[in-house]
Design a protein around this motif. Sequence first.
Motif, PDB file in Angstrom:
ATOM      1  N   PRO A   1       0.669  -1.216   0.086  1.00 31.47           N
ATOM      2  CA  PRO A   1      -0.037   0.007  -0.092  1.00 31.47           C
ATOM      3  C   PRO A   1       0.673   1.324  -0.133  1.00 31.47           C
ATOM      4  CG  PRO A   1      -0.889  -1.538   1.527  1.00 31.47           C
ATOM      5  CD  PRO A   1       0.193  -2.097   0.896  1.00 31.47           C
TER       6      PRO A   1
ATOM      7  N   ASP B   1      -7.870  -1.202   4.893  1.00 33.72           N
ATOM      8  CA  ASP B   1      -9.123  -1.414   4.430  1.00 33.72           C
ATOM      9  C   ASP B   1     -10.121  -0.972   5.548  1.00 33.72           C
ATOM     10  OD1 ASP B   1      -7.984  -2.271   2.308  1.00 33.72           O
ATOM     11  OD2 ASP B   1      -8.765  -4.232   2.412  1.00 33.72           O
TER      12      ASP B   1
ATOM     13  N   ARG C   1      -5.692   5.756   0.961  1.00 30.63           N
ATOM     14  CA  ARG C   1      -6.013   5.722  -0.449  1.00 30.63           C
ATOM     15  C   ARG C   1      -7.416   5.443  -0.649  1.00 30.63           C
ATOM     16  NH1 ARG C   1      -3.222   1.118  -3.187  1.00 30.63           N
ATOM     17  NH2 ARG C   1      -3.580  -0.015  -1.254  1.00 30.63           N
TER      18      ARG C   1
ATOM     19  N   LYS D   1      -6.978   2.023  -4.967  1.00 25.48           N
ATOM     20  CA  LYS D   1      -6.775   0.502  -4.762  1.00 25.48           C
ATOM     21  C   LYS D   1      -7.012  -0.564  -5.900  1.00 25.48           C
ATOM     22  CE  LYS D   1      -7.183   0.859   0.356  1.00 25.48           C
ATOM     23  NZ  LYS D   1      -8.226   0.591   1.252  1.00 25.48           N
TER      24      LYS D   1
ATOM     25  N   ASP E   1      -5.460  -3.568  -5.652  1.00 21.71           N
ATOM     26  CA  ASP E   1      -5.440  -4.277  -4.220  1.00 21.71           C
ATOM     27  C   ASP E   1      -6.849  -4.521  -3.897  1.00 21.71           C
ATOM     28  OD1 ASP E   1      -2.770  -3.913  -3.997  1.00 21.71           O
ATOM     29  OD2 ASP E   1      -2.764  -2.189  -3.109  1.00 21.71           O
TER      30      ASP E   1
END
Lengths: 867, 420
Positions: free
Chosen positions: A76, A208, A282, A287, A292
Amino acid sequence: MATETPKKQLQSPRKPKQSLNNLKVQSSPLSISLSPQTPQSLIPPQAPPRRSLRRTSLHFSSTPIEDSIEYEKSDPKTPRKAVEEIGKISGQSRKGQSHEERVKTPKTPKIPKSKRNDENRKTAKLGILGEGMVEAEVTFSSVTPEVLETKKRKRGEDKTVIPRAMATRSSKKKEKKRVYYKKVVYDEGEFDVGDDVYVKRREDASSDDEVPEMEECRVCFRAGRSVMIECDDCLGGFHLKCLKPPLKEVPEGDWVCGFCQAQKLGKYVEFPEPPEGKKRVRTLREKLLASDLWAARIESLWKEVDGSFWFRGRWYMIPEETACGRQPHNLRRELYRTNDCADIEMESIIRHCNVMSPKEYAKANDEGDDVFLCEYEYDIHWHSFKRIAEIDNDEADDEHADSDEDWNSSKEPDSGTDEDMEYEEESTRNAQARLSTAHLAANSRKGHFFGLQKIGTKKIPEHVRCHKQTVLERAKATLLLATLPKSLPCRNKEMEEIMAFVKGAICDDRCLGRCLYIHGVPGTGKTMSVLAVMRNLKSEVDAGSIRPYCFVEVNGLKLASPENIYRVIYEALTGHRVSWKKALQLLNERFSDGKKIGKEDDRPCILLIDELDLLVTRNQSVLYNILDWPTKPHSKLIVIGIANTMDLPEKLLPRISSRMGIQRLCFGPYNYQQLQEIISSRLKGIDAFEKQAVEFASRKVAAISGDARRALEICRRAADIADYRIKKQISTVNSSTGKDIVTMAEVDAAIQEMFQAPHVQVMKSCSKLSKIFLTAMVYELYKTGMGETTFEKLAMTISCLCTSNGEAFPGWDTILKVGCKLGECRIILCEPGDRHRLQKLQLNFPSDDVAFALKDTKDLPWLAKYL
Amino acid sequence: MGREKEKENPSQKALNLLRTRLSNPNFVFKPLSDSPDSNYSKLKFIISSSITEACNNSILLLGPRGSGKVAVLELVLSDLLQQYPEAISVIRLNGLLHGDDNCALKEIARQLCMEHQLLFSKVASFDDNSQFLIAMLRECGLAHKTIIFVLDEFDLFAQAKQRLLYSLLDAMQSVTSQAVVIGVSCRLDVDQLLEKRVRSRFSHRKLLFLPPSKEDTERFLEHILSLPKDSSLPHSYTVEFNGRLKNVLADERFKELINTYLSFNSTIGQLMRFLFQAVSYMDLDVGFLSLENFKTALSSTQRQPKSECIKDCSILELYLLVCMKRLEVKEQNSYNFNSVMTEYKSIHDFQTSDNYAGNVCLRAFEHLLQRELISFTDNRGHNQSVEFRPVKLLISPAELYHGLKSYRSCPAILLKLIAR
């Protein structure tokens, strides 16, 4: 990048079984280690196979994945780097496809995958042999950490959050009930079939947890309410006031931020660091584009027996994940829809995103950050791209991925209710279809074409994207016959009439079948009007204002023989293929005897027969049968026939014309104002034509045929000629400023090309003897007054002409040959040359044309005397 | 010996080179393709614009035989295949082979399957194949691929119901496809052959191929016949060859000779054939092209088979021919062997020599039939014996007279008989 595993495994319910069987045979049942031969050390930690994680997490628990996950954790922070990596990997993967035995080459990061590939191929083969073998219970262990423990499926295995679940579904599941929904409210979000969602990729990344709804400014790292502007290059958001110099309002057109501009110039750029203690967060979009996250489109929604909600998702891919990687013309927010589906639990949905077609995307400007563009579908087996068909989205999908058949239930209007899915039956049928696929040819029967998904470009060609259309090119595109106009001018009256007819027929309670005969010269919009009416009606059906009906379209010229129409109609109604005799019998049962088999049969049926005159047989039985059905009390059949001739009913037997000729509709040829309107309505907003030019074209066509196709083609050709002229000018003289507008001259050239035979030019440039030959023909014609002459007479005339004008007479046989050559071009009509002196000859064009063409011949000035 | 062989080598090589050139249409038509007015660039523009702009077109290439329609088309196609290697698939049909709609559609399906590595089934019906075609058109359109249909001898497709053309052109205007239909024909009125609904769907681009102008022909001759400077041939030989060729080309006699040839047929294809013949007459010992070569070639192309035929006839056959001519002069339009024999006998009533029996005359008569100097008037009455079937003279009286005059030992009586 997950592209290498064959899809079949996922899509047909049978395949996975086989592969599972084999997997069991081949390796230990507890944890199926991927590749015993592959030593761990060979896998470099910095290059994990990204997309394939979905699969690896499913089938295999092995170290490489852990490696990659470790890597993911560090990911990340360096999103840009990740993209580069991906580029690298995709390059390698492309290389790798050709070499299956990459096992031996160390240091390639994707060994596991290719291994698996091999394995799968083997299993597929073995699977066919060992069908009906033991159904093995294979347990899978997934390394993906489990966070959501709330709803468990009843399975003898660990639950996976990101499963390719189809693959793991064992056979006993199929007997259970499932409840399908069209709309599900889950976790405060409302999810429809056809929505696009973000899907969690894994559960470990801490970032997340906090999902920002608002994007942060790249400079001040605060979201705030003030207006932000998006860089078209790096997609970073900036507050207008944070920019240097600050902007007052959002500028028109593309805007690129200062960092990207500087980077392009080759400078080293230092991005502003986030303030201490605050990590740059982000957004989901970032992502996703750094892969991701995943995006998927919901194809169907259901509740499992245990109450957990699942959906079938069709993955989206970012350009980096495709075989050819990101291409220069790819947009930043571009996604590809794949033909790769998976069953996913609703838990893993994060939230909605917006994937749009290019048209919608162009219109969208204030939809937030989660907007993506999707124009192409990507085939993960063939690594090929294909545009997504615009009009009939759903049908096209079904064609591409024919394995979706068993999911069609979701599209049915009553899918809100409980429903038994007979999976067992479905799957066996599917299995048989699969099995026979190997032997089926692409053009073979049953209306299914196998292997069409193979077709696709390996790369999206550059000229499609990067080319900016000039005015003329846009004009040409809208004038194309294939482009459906937004509106159909000049046929309102006729369309209303058709509409009234069809509505009257459908809405009538008894639904007394009727017949309408439409006639008119080609190119006057007959078929188009009827189809437009049917489209309107369809939207009314959707709105629920009229009863549903079925619509069958047949073209007489596309049938191999008139009798085949029964077969085509029957197939369109029921989907079964039978011989035409059988079909006739069945249709007779249905329409005359009123036997209804299925529930669908109750609907009124509209039958459109284009080019009706082709159905006329010797005893006219085909037409009689078709036109007789509507008169039967329970037929509920409405026939619309289209043909060119006005008096077709009168030419037929009286019993047919009495059934057909009652209601008629005439499409007269367009007059010049109408043609002008048609053309200018298409050209609206494009300033490519002189007004007089359009008028000239339409007047000319109206005078000749009144055919709208011709008028459009003339204008398109004129634009073509103008375009050609301008492009050649540019390539030769750089400075010339040719006006890019279509003038009278070009339209005139196009008209000449379309309507005139080029014989005058050919006569002007043909050989000397041919000219003498033609002159002699004209001379003979004047002398005798007869159109037809024989070769003997003509040869005598030629020899007279030659001797009196000092030309050498070439000999009879040479002249015969010359005559035959002219006959080949059909400048003259002649019998075959083996009749020699008895051969009959005749001019194919008026003698004035010949006189006009040959009057000013330089090397034979004496010809004019005889013309 | 060795020296001779060495000397022979360059001329042999030069001959081979020239022949290769002449039989290679690409080389022949390449120099004509530069100017913007040439058919090459026009055709290329039309096809490439339908590739880049994703539209459908239909084009007719018209022109007399030998004017290079197919050659230019092949040139354009090969260039475009290089430019857009993946985006084109070419389907070639010939009206002579695939004039039947069913068989043409099958062939299209076969070639499409070949192109895309699909499995082809021979037994597929007309409907299947046409549906397959439409599906393919759509799929290829979605994948930015252009299908180019080349229909050679287009006039033969434009017959009867024209189902093939209709379904092709109708698909092109209703499906989102990219396709180009190129019809090649030597019939100038081919678009009139199309049925009205097919014609309405045809987009009527026409390219006309005409014979080259005089100046073009001259440039052409030099371009083709002169040897290249940078070849394996010895330099001195090349220089001398080109020098001599220049002399020949500049010669007035040569120009006249070429004009005579071109006055018969001025298309490029014919010119190539003529040059090939002339080059083949080149004397390898000398190793250079001379005016004589062209002269021989010209005389060998300008043969008059009819009058040569007469030279080979026997005296009796000549008698028979003359008798038939006399019958025609008497306005007896239908005659058979027996009436010819009566005439033959009537000649010999007052002339004595050259009197043959009936069966000998029949042999001669049959021989004339075989040489096609005479033929039966109709095809009826096959079961009748030869003597009774009416025949026609295929050679005109004027030709016969000239033939007799140039005959080595023609009896004077015959000339008298024919004149009367």
